[in-house]
Design an enzyme around this catalytic site. Structure first.
Site, PDB file in Angstrom:
ATOM      1  N   HIS A   1       0.674  -1.497  -0.395  1.00 48.32           N
ATOM      2  CA  HIS A   1       0.284   0.005  -0.420  1.00 48.32           C
ATOM      3  C   HIS A   1       0.809   1.589   0.240  1.00 48.32           C
ATOM      4  O   HIS A   1       1.070   2.046  -0.824  1.00 48.32           O
ATOM      5  CB  HIS A   1      -0.948   0.465   1.384  1.00 48.32           C
ATOM      6  CG  HIS A   1      -1.642  -1.233   1.599  1.00 48.32           C
ATOM      7  ND1 HIS A   1      -3.038  -1.532   0.720  1.00 48.32           N
ATOM      8  CD2 HIS A   1      -1.481  -2.011   2.444  1.00 48.32           C
ATOM      9  CE1 HIS A   1      -3.905  -2.497   0.950  1.00 48.32           C
ATOM     10  NE2 HIS A   1      -2.948  -3.192   2.462  1.00 48.32           N
TER      11      HIS A   1
HETATM   12  C1  BDR Z   1      -2.752   1.350   5.128  1.00 50.47           C
HETATM   13  O1  BDR Z   1      -3.218   1.011   6.362  1.00 50.47           O
HETATM   14  C2  BDR Z   1      -1.713   0.667   6.755  1.00 50.47           C
HETATM   15  O2  BDR Z   1      -2.153  -0.882   7.685  1.00 50.47           O
HETATM   16  C3  BDR Z   1      -1.049   0.223   5.864  1.00 50.47           C
HETATM   17  O3  BDR Z   1       0.512   0.922   6.303  1.00 50.47           O
HETATM   18  C4  BDR Z   1      -1.431   1.325   5.042  1.00 50.47           C
HETATM   19  O4  BDR Z   1      -1.099   2.837   4.983  1.00 50.47           O
HETATM   20  C5  BDR Z   1      -3.680   0.421   4.446  1.00 50.47           C
HETATM   21  O5  BDR Z   1      -5.272   0.097   4.611  1.00 50.47           O
END
Ligand code: BDR
Ligand code: CA
Length: 321
Positions: free
Chosen positions: A242
């Site tokens: 992500h």
């Molecule tokens: C986002 O939430 C966190 O768990 C990850 O680091 C990312 O920024 C994904 O939904």
């Protein structure tokens, strides 16, 4: 090459850490500082992870404390510890930083001062809840004059990973994104609709390990944790990149396609608090306020990411000599 100044604002976090490592391999970036926020784990951990990581990799980059609570929240989040482990870095234990300390400025102050100093050139990469930027905007409504672009990982056009429609970063602090979306800062949203396609596989882990640097070994270790964690049967919690994908939007934008939309956040709702309401069918009659990543070339992105991490390793080995 003229470097572009960036502040990375993050809730480190396994994939935040990978984004930072990769950013250190991006020659087009100057990392002005790293600001920390409550998110995946409480701020006391995310800030410590940032400080430890930067010292472990041998850099002298300012690291700041930041918001310990969401804008309207009274409680730090613990929601994600099952996903990123107790400290945020899965099973990785970095050595405690011994030679560096936090910058005395809190995130919002650091961001504003560094932005003014750079006269409109500063860019922001936000990979956690967007609280620090909202606080900065509340304290300094002229901040938009000084920010060239803001790239954030958060939201979704298709469904959530916390509730029916909310993505984690925005779910933690929907009011903060509401403030930021109205600011007029040029911005790009990288949401789950693209980032859920970026799963890393054992082949990438093997490739990275073969380079044998501190950086590539660290990322390989984080990937093993991420590939093996199980939170139900849900694919959204595998080794999805992500946060590194938001980095790619900033420095390798050609791996994605984008559309300009009007967007806002749902700050109430039985099923939808934290939902990013992106006007994909242009029904609101409102002017676009956010550029949204809508498609990703996953193979191109993975190749680019592995290469940045490899270069980060080479840079790091030189820095530590
Ligand atoms: C986002 O939430 C966190 O768990 C990850 O680091 C990312 O920024 C994904 O939904
Ligand atoms: Ca994050």
């Amino acid at each position: 090459m003229k470097k572009r100044p960036f502040i990375i604002d993050c809730d480190t976090g396994t994939d935040d850490a990978i984004a930072i490592v990769a950013a250190l391999g991006c020659e087009e970036m100057e990392i002005v500082g790293i600001t920390s926020v409550n998110g995946n784990v409480p701020e006391s951990y995310t800030s410590r992870n940032n400080l430890n990581l930067i010292e472990y990799l041998g850099y002298h980059i300012p690291v700041c404390h930041g918001a310990i609570l969401p804008l309207l929240g009274s409680k730090a989040t613990e929601a994600s510890t099952a996903i990123h482990g107790k400290t945020g870095l899965g099973s990785t234990e970095l050595p405690e930083a011994e030679h560096s300390d936090f910058d005395p400025r809190i995130a919002a102050q650091f961001i504003y001062e560094e932005a003014v100093k750079r006269n409109g050139e500063l860019e922001l990469l936000v990979t956690g809840p967007i609280t620090n930027i909202a606080v900065c905007l509340c304290e300094h409504p002229d901040l938009p004059n000084y920010i060239r672009h803001l790239y954030f990982m958060g939201g979704s056009t298709v469904g959530g990973n916390v509730n029916t429609t909310a993505e984690f970063n925005i779910w933690v602090d929907p009011e903060a994104l509401h403030v930021v979306l109205q600011s007029g800062i040029p911005m790009t949203m990288v949401g789950l609709n693209v980032s859920n396609q970026t799963e890393m596989r054992p082949s990438e882990e093997t490739l990275l390990r073969s380079f044998g640097t501190r950086e590539t070994n660290l990322v390989a270790e984080l990937l093993v944790y991420m590939m093996n964690r199980s939170v139900g049967a849900s694919k959204v919690f595998r080794a999805n990149m992500h946060d590194p994908l938001a980095l790619a939007a900033a420095v390798f934008p050609e791996c994605m396609k984008y559309e300009e939309y009007f967007g806002d956040t749902e700050c109430a709702g039985t099923y939808t608090r934290g939902h990013t309401a992106i006007d994909v069918f242009r029904r609101s009659g409102k002017e676009p306020n956010v550029r949204v990543a809508v498609e990703v070339d996953v193979d191109l992105f993975r190749e680019w990411l592995c290469d940045r991490i490899r270069i980060s390793g080479e840079n790091g080995e030189a820095v530590r000599k």
